[in-house]
Design a protein around this motif. Structure first.
Motif, PDB file in Angstrom:
ATOM      1  N   GLY A  92       0.767  -1.238   0.000  1.00  0.00           N
ATOM      2  CA  GLY A  92       0.000   0.000   0.000  1.00  0.00           C
ATOM      3  C   GLY A  92       0.796   1.286   0.000  1.00  0.00           C
ATOM      4  O   GLY A  92       0.207   2.369   0.058  1.00  0.00           O
ATOM      5  N   LYS A  93       2.139   1.202  -0.078  1.00  0.00           N
ATOM      6  CA  LYS A  93       2.912   2.445  -0.083  1.00  0.00           C
ATOM      7  C   LYS A  93       2.710   3.166  -1.407  1.00  0.00           C
ATOM      8  O   LYS A  93       2.942   2.601  -2.476  1.00  0.00           O
ATOM      9  N   PRO A  94       2.312   4.455  -1.373  1.00  0.00           N
ATOM     10  CA  PRO A  94       2.054   5.175  -2.619  1.00  0.00           C
ATOM     11  C   PRO A  94       3.329   5.709  -3.265  1.00  0.00           C
ATOM     12  O   PRO A  94       4.322   5.979  -2.596  1.00  0.00           O
ATOM     13  N   ALA A  95       3.278   5.846  -4.573  1.00  0.00           N
ATOM     14  CA  ALA A  95       4.340   6.469  -5.358  1.00  0.00           C
ATOM     15  C   ALA A  95       3.674   7.200  -6.514  1.00  0.00           C
ATOM     16  O   ALA A  95       2.508   6.973  -6.832  1.00  0.00           O
ATOM     17  N   ILE A  96       4.406   8.099  -7.135  1.00  0.00           N
ATOM     18  CA  ILE A  96       3.876   8.856  -8.266  1.00  0.00           C
ATOM     19  C   ILE A  96       3.991   8.024  -9.530  1.00  0.00           C
ATOM     20  O   ILE A  96       5.048   7.446  -9.819  1.00  0.00           O
ATOM     21  N   SER A  97       2.915   7.949 -10.282  1.00  0.00           N
ATOM     22  CA  SER A  97       2.903   7.195 -11.525  1.00  0.00           C
ATOM     23  C   SER A  97       3.406   8.070 -12.672  1.00  0.00           C
ATOM     24  O   SER A  97       3.038   9.239 -12.793  1.00  0.00           O
ATOM     25  N   LYS A  98       4.273   7.485 -13.505  1.00  0.00           N
ATOM     26  CA  LYS A  98       4.770   8.174 -14.691  1.00  0.00           C
ATOM     27  C   LYS A  98       4.646   7.226 -15.870  1.00  0.00           C
ATOM     28  O   LYS A  98       5.484   6.344 -16.068  1.00  0.00           O
ATOM     29  N   ARG A  99       3.557   7.379 -16.615  1.00  0.00           N
ATOM     30  CA  ARG A  99       3.297   6.549 -17.792  1.00  0.00           C
ATOM     31  C   ARG A  99       3.434   5.067 -17.455  1.00  0.00           C
ATOM     32  O   ARG A  99       4.114   4.302 -18.136  1.00  0.00           O
ATOM     33  N   GLY A 100       2.782   4.656 -16.354  1.00  0.00           N
ATOM     34  CA  GLY A 100       2.738   3.257 -15.991  1.00  0.00           C
ATOM     35  C   GLY A 100       3.887   2.778 -15.125  1.00  0.00           C
ATOM     36  O   GLY A 100       3.871   1.644 -14.655  1.00  0.00           O
ATOM     37  N   GLY A 182       8.258   0.088   3.134  1.00  0.00           N
ATOM     38  CA  GLY A 182       7.032  -0.188   2.405  1.00  0.00           C
ATOM     39  C   GLY A 182       6.431  -1.551   2.679  1.00  0.00           C
ATOM     40  O   GLY A 182       5.549  -1.997   1.949  1.00  0.00           O
ATOM     41  N   ASP A 183       6.879  -2.201   3.760  1.00  0.00           N
ATOM     42  CA  ASP A 183       6.397  -3.540   4.068  1.00  0.00           C
ATOM     43  C   ASP A 183       5.448  -3.577   5.253  1.00  0.00           C
ATOM     44  O   ASP A 183       4.999  -4.654   5.661  1.00  0.00           O
ATOM     45  N   GLY A 184       5.169  -2.416   5.860  1.00  0.00           N
ATOM     46  CA  GLY A 184       4.245  -2.360   6.973  1.00  0.00           C
ATOM     47  C   GLY A 184       4.674  -3.264   8.112  1.00  0.00           C
ATOM     48  O   GLY A 184       5.864  -3.490   8.354  1.00  0.00           O
ATOM     49  N   LEU A 185       3.690  -3.803   8.816  1.00  0.00           N
ATOM     50  CA  LEU A 185       3.980  -4.650   9.974  1.00  0.00           C
ATOM     51  C   LEU A 185       4.385  -6.060   9.577  1.00  0.00           C
ATOM     52  O   LEU A 185       4.509  -6.934  10.439  1.00  0.00           O
ATOM     53  N   HIS A 186       4.623  -6.286   8.284  1.00  0.00           N
ATOM     54  CA  HIS A 186       5.215  -7.551   7.871  1.00  0.00           C
ATOM     55  C   HIS A 186       6.690  -7.603   8.268  1.00  0.00           C
ATOM     56  O   HIS A 186       7.315  -8.662   8.193  1.00  0.00           O
TER      57      HIS A 186
END
Length: 252
Positions: A92-100, A182-186
Motif C-alpha cells: 500500500g505504499k504510494p508512489a507517483i505514476s509516470k506513464r505506468g 514499504g512492508d508495513g507490519l510484515h
C-alpha cells in the motif's frame, strides 16, 4: 533535533537536488474555503476513502492532508495537483505514476493530531512519521508490545523525566523505517533496533542499516518526528506549507 523556528514558507518551490531531502510541515486546521479547494484536487478513490471516516474532524483532516500532499508534489512536478496519479506497492505504499511506471520523485506523508509532514527526495526511498507527545500513551505495556528487547532496556535506563520523550523518539524512528521499507507490519518489530536516548544521534541497527540515514525533528512544540531516507550525506531542508502559497500550477 531541529527547532520549530527553522521552517520557512518559501514563495515558490525550492530546488531539490539529488543529495537533498525536503520535509514540509502543514497544519490540517484550515478554513472551509481552502478545504473545498483541496478536496477538488483529490482522485475518486481518495474521496471515497474520506467518506468512510465516521467523524467529520477525521474526514476533514484526511482531505486536508491528501490535498496538501498533492499541492506540494504539484510544485515539484510543475503540474496541476489534480493531474497527479498514484500507484501503490504490494503493502500500500504510494508512489507517483509516470506513464505506468514509478516517477523518480519519492515522497512519504504522515500526520498526527492536526499536524502533517511530507518528506520528499529524488531517487531515494523515504519514510516519515510524526506524533503528538502524549504521556498517557507512553506506557510500559505499549513499549513491551511494539519495542525490541534492546529498546525496552534503553528506555528503562532513562531518567523518569526523559522516558516519554525517549518513547516517542523510538516510536517515530521505528515507524519511519517501516514506512520507508514499504512492508508495513510484515517487518517484525523485534528484527531491528533504533536509538532513543534524547540528545544522542538517531541510529538504526538493522540488517540493511547501511542503506539508510535517520534523523529526528521537532516540527512543533509538543510533537516529535523522524525521517529516514536511502543513502548518507543528504542535506535536510524544512519548509512550512500555507494555503496562500498554494501551487501556482493549479488549473482554475
Amino acid at each position: 533535533m531541529s527547532g520549530a523556528a527553522e521552517w520557512p514558507s518559501p514563495p515558490g518551490t525550492p530546488e531539490l537536488p539529488d543529495d537533498a531531502i525536503h520535509v514540509w510541515r502543514a497544519s490540517l486546521a484550515i478554513d472551509s474555503t481552502a478545504l473545498q479547494r483541496l478536496q477538488k484536487t483529490l482522485a475518486d478513490d481518495e474521496r471515497a476513502r474520506a467518506e468512510r471516516f465516521i467523524f467529520e474532524r477525521d474526514r476533514k483532516r484526511f482531505v486536508a492532508a491528501r490535498g496538501i500532499l498533492r499541492d506540494v508534489l504539484g510544485r515539484y512536478l510543475l503540474c496541476p495537483p489534480e493531474t497527479i496519479e498514484f500507484v501503490y506497492g504490494p503493502r500500500g505504499k504510494p508512489a507517483i505514476s509516470k506513464r505506468g511506471s514509478r516517477h523518480p520523485l519519492c515522497f512519504n506523508l504522515a500526520h498526527s493530531h492536526g499536524l502533517a509532514l511530507i518528506g520528499i527526495g529524488r531517487k531515494r526511498e523515504i519514510g516519515i512519521d510524526v506524533e503528538l507527545i502524549r504521556p498517557e500513551f507512553a506506557g510500559e505495556e505499549i513499549a513491551k508490545r511494539y519495542f525490541s528487547a534492546k529498546e525496552i532496556d534503553e528506555l528503562s535506563r532513562l531518567p523518569a523525566e526523559l522516558r516519554t520523550e525517549g518513547f516517542f523518539l523510538c516510536w517515530t524512528r521505528k515507524e519511519a523505517y517501516i514506512k520507508a521499507r514499504g512492508d508495513g507490519l510484515h517487518i517484525p518489530l523485534e528484527s531491528f533496533n533504533v536509538s532513543l536516548t534524547p540528545g544522542l544521534p538517531a541510529e538504526l541497527n538493522s540488517a540493511d542499516h547501511s542503506r539508510w540515514s535517520l534523523r529526528s525533528l521537532a516540527p512543533e512544540p509538543g510533537y516529535i518526528a523522524a525521517v529516514i531516507a536511502e543513502g548518507d550525506g543528504w542535506r535536510l531542508r524544512q519548509f512550512s506549507w500555507n494555503p496562500s502559497g498554494a501551487s501556482p500550477n493549479r488549473v482554475s
